[in-house]
Design a protein around this motif. Structure first.
Motif, short mmCIF file in Angstrom:
data_model
loop_
_atom_site.label_atom_id
_atom_site.label_comp_id
_atom_site.label_asym_id
_atom_site.label_seq_id
_atom_site.Cartn_x
_atom_site.Cartn_y
_atom_site.Cartn_z
N VAL A 113 0.82 -1.21 0.00
CA VAL A 113 0.00 0.00 0.00
C VAL A 113 0.86 1.26 0.00
N ASN A 114 1.94 1.25 0.78
CA ASN A 114 2.78 2.44 0.91
C ASN A 114 3.57 2.75 -0.36
N GLN A 115 3.83 1.74 -1.18
CA GLN A 115 4.58 1.94 -2.42
C GLN A 115 3.70 2.34 -3.60
N ALA A 116 2.40 2.17 -3.44
CA ALA A 116 1.49 2.26 -4.58
C ALA A 116 1.47 3.64 -5.25
N LYS A 117 1.51 4.70 -4.46
CA LYS A 117 1.45 6.04 -5.05
C LYS A 117 2.63 6.28 -5.98
N ARG A 156 2.09 4.24 -9.15
CA ARG A 156 1.03 4.81 -10.00
C ARG A 156 1.51 6.03 -10.77
N ILE A 170 -2.22 -4.80 -5.53
CA ILE A 170 -1.63 -4.55 -4.22
C ILE A 170 -1.46 -5.88 -3.49
N ASP A 198 -8.17 1.43 0.74
CA ASP A 198 -6.78 1.27 0.29
C ASP A 198 -6.71 1.11 -1.22
N ARG A 239 -7.55 4.52 -3.07
CA ARG A 239 -6.53 5.58 -3.04
C ARG A 239 -5.22 5.16 -3.71
N THR A 240 -5.00 3.88 -3.87
CA THR A 240 -3.77 3.43 -4.53
C THR A 240 -3.90 3.35 -6.04
N ALA A 274 -4.94 0.64 -7.55
CA ALA A 274 -4.69 -0.74 -7.94
C ALA A 274 -5.92 -1.34 -8.61
#
Length: 286
Positions: free
Chosen positions: A169-173, A176, A185, A206, A209-210, A212
């Motif tokens: 989740v923390n890497q997703a931004k 993207r 994710i 999650d 906002r990501t 995914a």
């Protein structure tokens, strides 16, 4: 006294032998028989439902399929020949940001495939007239130069046939905004909260906002309620480490969009058998 001790020793030895024989019987006969019965019961329950595996559902060969070297071209070719829909490989980067098919940068050498070579190979092998287009699951072990990954995928017109996993989740931004390639994710389902509606809402939040396309998780602790919730909100479901026959059947019962397994032949066999024995094959989830 010695005679008594010898008698006790013989009795103990006899008991030990009997227990050992019983244990061997359980290990060699009873447990496999019970497991086979559980598998047959799971199949029977699955086949009572109408065939509803997603049209977009794919069977992915786990990296190193058939005990071949992970991330090797030999493994990739063997997986494609086994009639899988998708092949999983690792992606990392060298010091100059060039993406390679390897678990980590320290494993890159003169024999390591550059990602561009693999993408070009897939494009060549699967884009011929009449050929089925296979997919690539690019499992990120590093995210140093994702723009280059996106460039390579787009330049070979493989955007619709590649996706990323290995992302939390923390890497997703960052993913993207750096790479125009769809991604899942990686999610560890909390068994203590799996039936909590607030937890379900958190998962949806999650994913929203990501950006995914869905979640990639283990089959452990997954539920039909989660499956329904994700599909109702147009999110995809991917399972990894699905090795056991019983787990493959269980995974299929959730109608996932991807099953990553070292036993793709069995997964395909179950789908074919289900399709043949299902009460109706008219409705297919998308």
């Amino acid at each position: 006294m010695n005679k008594l001790n010898k008698k006790h020793l013989r009795t103990a030895l006899i008991i030990f032998v009997v227990v050992a024989v019983l244990a061997a019987f359980v290990a060699l006969v009873a447990i496999p028989s019970m497991k086979r019965a559980a598998i047959e019961k799971a199949k029977e329950e699955l086949f009572q439902n109408m065939y509803s595996f997603p049209e977009s559902g794919i069977i992915t060969a786990e990296n190193g399929y058939d005990n071949l070297k992970k991330n090797s071209l030999i493994y990739v070719k063997a997986a494609l020949q086994s009639d899988v829909d998708c092949v999983e490989v690792d992606v990392c980067f060298d010091e100059e940001g060039v993406p390679y098919v390897a678990e980590s940068a320290d494993k890159i050498d003169e024999n390591t495939m550059p990602l561009e070579y693999l993408i070009s190979f897939f494009h060549e092998e699967t884009s011929n007239s009449g050929s089925r287009r296979h997919h690539l699951n690019l499992h990120l072990t590093d995210a140093a130069n994702l723009k280059e990954v996106g460039r390579i995928v787009e330049s070979y017109e493989m955007t619709d046939y590649c996706f990323l996993t290995g992302i939390n989740v923390n890497q997703a931004k960052f993913v993207r905004t750096s790479c125009n390639v769809n991604f899942y994710i990686d999610y560890e389902i909390d068994k203590n909260r799996v039936n909590d509606p607030e937890y379900h809402s958190m998962i949806l939040s999650d994913l929203g906002r990501t950006g995914a396309i869905g979640i990639n998780c283990k089959i452990d602790n997954f539920t039909h309620e989660l499956s329904v919730m994700l599909k109702e909100n147009w999110y995809k479901i991917s399972f990894y480490d699905v090795e056991d026959e019983l787990d493959i059947i269980k995974a299929i019962s959730f109608y996932p969009n991807q099953i990553i397994t070292s036993n793709p032949e069995y997964a395909r066999l179950i789908l074919i058998e289900w399709n043949a024995k299902a009460p109706s094959s008219d409705i297919i989830f998308s």
